[in-house]
Write a protein that holds these residues in place. Structure first.
Motif, mmCIF file in Angstrom:
data_model
loop_
_atom_site.group_PDB
_atom_site.id
_atom_site.type_symbol
_atom_site.label_atom_id
_atom_site.label_comp_id
_atom_site.label_asym_id
_atom_site.label_seq_id
_atom_site.Cartn_x
_atom_site.Cartn_y
_atom_site.Cartn_z
ATOM 1 N N GLU A 120 0.821 -1.208 0.000
ATOM 2 C CA GLU A 120 0.000 0.000 0.000
ATOM 3 C C GLU A 120 0.861 1.266 0.000
ATOM 4 O O GLU A 120 0.837 2.073 0.921
ATOM 5 C CB GLU A 120 -0.939 0.004 1.215
ATOM 6 N N VAL A 121 1.618 1.432 -1.071
ATOM 7 C CA VAL A 121 2.521 2.569 -1.178
ATOM 8 C C VAL A 121 1.734 3.853 -1.419
ATOM 9 O O VAL A 121 0.844 3.898 -2.270
ATOM 10 C CB VAL A 121 3.518 2.343 -2.336
ATOM 11 N N ASN A 122 2.066 4.876 -0.647
ATOM 12 C CA ASN A 122 1.524 6.204 -0.871
ATOM 13 C C ASN A 122 2.433 6.894 -1.889
ATOM 14 O O ASN A 122 3.520 7.372 -1.556
ATOM 15 C CB ASN A 122 1.486 6.998 0.439
ATOM 16 N N VAL A 123 1.978 6.919 -3.148
ATOM 17 C CA VAL A 123 2.821 7.409 -4.245
ATOM 18 C C VAL A 123 3.211 8.869 -4.044
ATOM 19 O O VAL A 123 4.352 9.261 -4.320
ATOM 20 C CB VAL A 123 2.100 7.219 -5.593
ATOM 21 N N LEU A 124 2.304 9.677 -3.546
ATOM 22 C CA LEU A 124 2.586 11.098 -3.365
ATOM 23 C C LEU A 124 3.739 11.305 -2.380
ATOM 24 O O LEU A 124 4.665 12.089 -2.640
ATOM 25 C CB LEU A 124 1.328 11.823 -2.868
ATOM 26 N N LEU A 125 3.689 10.595 -1.253
ATOM 27 C CA LEU A 125 4.761 10.717 -0.261
ATOM 28 C C LEU A 125 6.077 10.163 -0.801
ATOM 29 O O LEU A 125 7.160 10.698 -0.514
ATOM 30 C CB LEU A 125 4.373 9.992 1.030
ATOM 31 N N LEU A 126 5.988 9.091 -1.582
ATOM 32 C CA LEU A 126 7.204 8.508 -2.153
ATOM 33 C C LEU A 126 7.839 9.470 -3.163
ATOM 34 O O LEU A 126 9.068 9.622 -3.190
ATOM 35 C CB LEU A 126 6.872 7.176 -2.833
ATOM 36 N N VAL A 127 7.016 10.139 -3.956
ATOM 37 C CA VAL A 127 7.535 11.143 -4.895
ATOM 38 C C VAL A 127 8.183 12.293 -4.124
ATOM 39 O O VAL A 127 9.250 12.790 -4.506
ATOM 40 C CB VAL A 127 6.402 11.673 -5.804
ATOM 41 N N ALA A 128 7.559 12.699 -3.035
ATOM 42 C CA ALA A 128 8.135 13.765 -2.199
ATOM 43 C C ALA A 128 9.493 13.328 -1.652
ATOM 44 O O ALA A 128 10.437 14.142 -1.573
ATOM 45 C CB ALA A 128 7.180 14.109 -1.063
ATOM 46 N N ALA A 129 9.603 12.045 -1.276
ATOM 47 C CA ALA A 129 10.881 11.526 -0.777
ATOM 48 C C ALA A 129 11.941 11.563 -1.874
ATOM 49 O O ALA A 129 13.106 11.910 -1.624
ATOM 50 C CB ALA A 129 10.700 10.101 -0.260
ATOM 51 N N VAL A 130 11.553 11.214 -3.102
ATOM 52 C CA VAL A 130 12.494 11.256 -4.228
ATOM 53 C C VAL A 130 12.970 12.685 -4.468
ATOM 54 O O VAL A 130 14.164 12.928 -4.702
ATOM 55 C CB VAL A 130 11.831 10.685 -5.503
ATOM 56 N N VAL A 131 12.064 13.645 -4.379
ATOM 57 C CA VAL A 131 12.438 15.055 -4.530
ATOM 58 C C VAL A 131 13.438 15.456 -3.440
ATOM 59 O O VAL A 131 14.438 16.135 -3.706
ATOM 60 C CB VAL A 131 11.192 15.962 -4.486
ATOM 61 N N ALA A 132 13.170 15.022 -2.210
ATOM 62 C CA ALA A 132 14.078 15.337 -1.107
ATOM 63 C C ALA A 132 15.464 14.737 -1.349
ATOM 64 O O ALA A 132 16.491 15.372 -1.055
ATOM 65 C CB ALA A 132 13.496 14.821 0.211
ATOM 66 N N VAL A 133 15.507 13.527 -1.903
ATOM 67 C CA VAL A 133 16.790 12.881 -2.219
ATOM 68 C C VAL A 133 17.541 13.682 -3.281
ATOM 69 O O VAL A 133 18.758 13.887 -3.174
ATOM 70 C CB VAL A 133 16.558 11.425 -2.692
ATOM 71 N N LEU A 134 16.842 14.139 -4.293
ATOM 72 C CA LEU A 134 17.475 14.912 -5.358
ATOM 73 C C LEU A 134 18.022 16.239 -4.833
ATOM 74 O O LEU A 134 19.133 16.660 -5.196
ATOM 75 C CB LEU A 134 16.477 15.171 -6.487
ATOM 76 N N VAL A 135 17.250 16.901 -3.975
ATOM 77 C CA VAL A 135 17.729 18.149 -3.364
ATOM 78 C C VAL A 135 18.954 17.863 -2.494
ATOM 79 O O VAL A 135 19.933 18.620 -2.485
ATOM 80 C CB VAL A 135 16.609 18.823 -2.537
ATOM 81 N N PHE A 136 18.918 16.755 -1.754
ATOM 82 C CA PHE A 136 20.056 16.320 -0.930
ATOM 83 C C PHE A 136 21.303 16.159 -1.802
ATOM 84 O O PHE A 136 22.399 16.602 -1.430
ATOM 85 C CB PHE A 136 19.704 15.002 -0.245
ATOM 86 N N ALA A 137 21.133 15.532 -2.974
ATOM 87 C CA ALA A 137 22.266 15.333 -3.888
ATOM 88 C C ALA A 137 22.833 16.672 -4.351
ATOM 89 O O ALA A 137 24.066 16.857 -4.393
ATOM 90 C CB ALA A 137 21.813 14.505 -5.090
ATOM 91 N N LEU A 138 21.961 17.617 -4.688
ATOM 92 C CA LEU A 138 22.412 18.920 -5.165
ATOM 93 C C LEU A 138 23.147 19.695 -4.073
ATOM 94 O O LEU A 138 24.211 20.281 -4.308
ATOM 95 C CB LEU A 138 21.211 19.729 -5.674
ATOM 96 N N VAL A 139 22.588 19.705 -2.870
ATOM 97 C CA VAL A 139 23.220 20.444 -1.764
ATOM 98 C C VAL A 139 24.576 19.829 -1.422
ATOM 99 O O VAL A 139 25.546 20.544 -1.134
ATOM 100 C CB VAL A 139 22.296 20.455 -0.528
ATOM 101 N N VAL B 259 21.389 17.354 6.891
ATOM 102 C CA VAL B 259 20.833 16.535 7.979
ATOM 103 C C VAL B 259 19.314 16.619 7.979
ATOM 104 O O VAL B 259 18.612 15.597 8.106
ATOM 105 C CB VAL B 259 21.408 16.982 9.344
ATOM 106 N N LEU B 260 18.782 17.830 7.834
ATOM 107 C CA LEU B 260 17.328 18.001 7.813
ATOM 108 C C LEU B 260 16.706 17.304 6.605
ATOM 109 O O LEU B 260 15.642 16.687 6.713
ATOM 110 C CB LEU B 260 16.978 19.495 7.798
ATOM 111 N N LEU B 261 17.369 17.388 5.457
ATOM 112 C CA LEU B 261 16.864 16.699 4.262
ATOM 113 C C LEU B 261 16.893 15.190 4.436
ATOM 114 O O LEU B 261 15.974 14.480 4.004
ATOM 115 C CB LEU B 261 17.700 17.099 3.041
ATOM 116 N N ALA B 262 17.956 14.681 5.079
ATOM 117 C CA ALA B 262 18.057 13.237 5.316
ATOM 118 C C ALA B 262 16.933 12.764 6.235
ATOM 119 O O ALA B 262 16.285 11.733 5.980
ATOM 120 C CB ALA B 262 19.417 12.888 5.918
#
Length: 381
Positions: A169-188, A205-208
């Motif tokens: 029962e994956v919540n796709v919206l939250l998972l997409v938000a997590a992917v966005v956070a990972v991408l921002v983490f990579a850029l920072v 740390v906050l992004l992680a």
């Protein structure tokens, strides 16, 4: 701290923690410790997990971050930086996955235990390298390289199993938000080292933490957050972070997880009453791994002609080391039988017994091969 960065000492700490957990679970203090492990911690009504869930879902994500950083390095600058170099340990790792699954299903097919087939597929990097360091003085570096690549690839398989098989029962919206956070983490992370790193480290740390919470709430196992962050972080900062976290992972995270996972009451039943989950894991880890890795490793060398040539006896020793499951196998046991405590406990006992059996066998084989190389070296000098 240097002890906790060595290969030998963390393996002994991990084994001691697992043994202590098993001992306490079967002592008069067992019920109290079990009750403590289920004690909720967090913000009531907002975000709350039990102690054992904080360990398995939270702390273990740090371990997977460290593993992912090592994997990223190996894929770009290390032993797996080309398809040709990765093919031999990849073929051997495939054998170390397929054969244990086959052996497990031989015992468990048609029973409730069958869903535990991923359990004997994992190799514990820390333990395997620890045994190699303790007993392998004199072995050529190629053996360690082969084992490290093999164990990392095994971990990839375990991570895929966790992500694909144990997500509901994956919540796709939250998972997409997590992917966005990972991408921002990579850029920072790629801006580190350009001056005034303090604020950027705080943002990382906050992004992680945000990524971890989003992944957990999405329904995907939260350890996947650690994998994603470790793979995308800029390499030099990631390696520095790995160096900083390594003693804490070896000295706190893994021992706590091993202790919590080993809090299993040994069932007061005869061997004939033990479930296929126990017997399947017990046999699949030491026997399946050594057969699968040795056979497929031999095929890779003789047929595919790839990578560094290792004598069959060295591949055999690496196969025995591959049967030391512990960390990821214990996690897979928790996930596979989360709704069946009796099966989970018996599978956990199988992981502990099978891993110890592999450890003893590996110690003998590695000592034999190390002795062979030391004797050869003396004879040529």
């Amino acid at each position: 701290m240097s002890l906790l960065r060595s290969a030998r000492f963390p393996a002994l700490v991990l084994l001691t923690a697992a043994a202590l957990g098993l001992f306490i679970a079967n002592s008069p203090a067992g019920p109290l410790v079990e009750e403590i492990s289920h004690f909720p911690i967090g913000i009531p009504g907002v975000f709350e997990l039990s102690v054992d869930h904080w360990i398995a879902d939270g702390l273990l994500a740090v371990f997977f971050f460290v593993v992912a950083v090592e994997l990223q390095y190996e894929l770009t600058n290390g032993q797996l930086n080309s398809a040709r170099r990765a093919l031999q340990p990849a073929i051997a790792a495939a054998g170390g996955v397929v054969v244990p699954i086959g052996i497990f299903l031989f015992f468990a097919a048609g029973s409730d235990s069958a869903r535990g087939w991923p359990i004997p597929t994992a190799t514990d990097i820390a333990f395997a390298l620890g045994v190699l360091a303790v007993f392998g003085r004199g072995l050529p570096p190629a053996v360690r390289v082969f084992l490290l690549a093999l164990a990392i690839l095994d971990d990839i398989v375990g991570i895929v199993f966790i992500a694909v098989l144990f997500t509901q029962e994956v919540n796709v919206l939250l998972l997409v938000a997590a992917v966005v956070a990972v991408l921002v983490f990579a850029l920072v992370s790629r801006r580190l080292g350009e001056g005034r790193d303090g604020p950027r480290v705080i943002v990382l740390v906050l992004l992680a933490l945000t990524t971890w919470v989003l992944v957990y709430l999405s329904g995907v196992h939260a350890t996947i957050a650690g994998v994603g962050l470790g793979l995308v972080m800029a390499q030099q900062p990631a390696l520095r972070m790995r160096h900083l976290l390594e003693p804490w992972v070896n000295g706190v995270v893994l021992p706590l997880f091993a202790f919590a996972a080993a809090l299993v009451v040994v069932p007061a039943v005869s061997p004939t009453q033990l479930s296929p989950a126990y017997w399947g894991v017990l046999v699949a880890l030491p026997v399946g791994k050594i057969i699968g890795i040795t056979l497929f490793g031999w095929i890779a060398q003789r047929v595919a002609g790839t990578g560094v040539r290792l004598p069959v006896a060295d591949v055999l020793a690496a196969g025995a080391l591959g049967g030391i499951g512990f960390t990821v196998s214990l996690l897979l046991s928790e996930l596979a039988f989360g709704g069946s405590p009796e099966l989970r406990d018996q599978a956990t006992l199988g992981v502990l017994a099978g891993s110890v059996s592999s450890l003893v066998l590996a110690a003998l084989l590695v000592s034999w091969r190390a002795w062979h190389y030391r004797r050869t070296a003396r004879a040529t000098t």
